[in-house]
Motif scaffolding. Structure first.
Motif: not given
Length: 89
Positions: A36-42, A73-74, A80-84
């Motif tokens: 999941v992208k960090f931005g989606i989660l956040f 750190l995110l 936002d586009n970093v994959d988790i």
């Protein structure tokens, strides 16, 4: 129960919730891992209601080798586009 033990239990519970949210919001990649992208989660409203410190929970889960992401750190916007990546289902 001592404060340290309670804090560890709370972190473990938050990590369990985090894994569930990554499974809910993420998708399986070709290699079978959920991402999941960090931005989606956040930016997810449900996650915002669950996690007081999402970034701290992500770091704790990474230290326990349950997830992985680039960097230490995110930050919202910048990452936002970093994959988790969920390492254990």
């Amino acid at each position: 129960m001592t404060t340290g033990i309670r804090a560890t239990m709370d972190v473990s519970h938050e990590i369990t919730l985090l894994v569930q949210e990554i499974q809910r919001l993420g998708s399986k990649s070709a290699d079978g891992q959920t991402k999941v992208k960090f931005g989606i989660l956040f930016n997810d409203e449900h996650c915002a209601n669950i996690f007081e410190a999402l970034v701290g929970t992500l770091r704790a889960a990474k230290r326990r080798k349950l997830i992985n992401f680039e960097g230490e750190l995110l930050l919202q916007g910048v990452h936002d586009n970093v994959d988790i990546v969920l390492l254990q289902e």
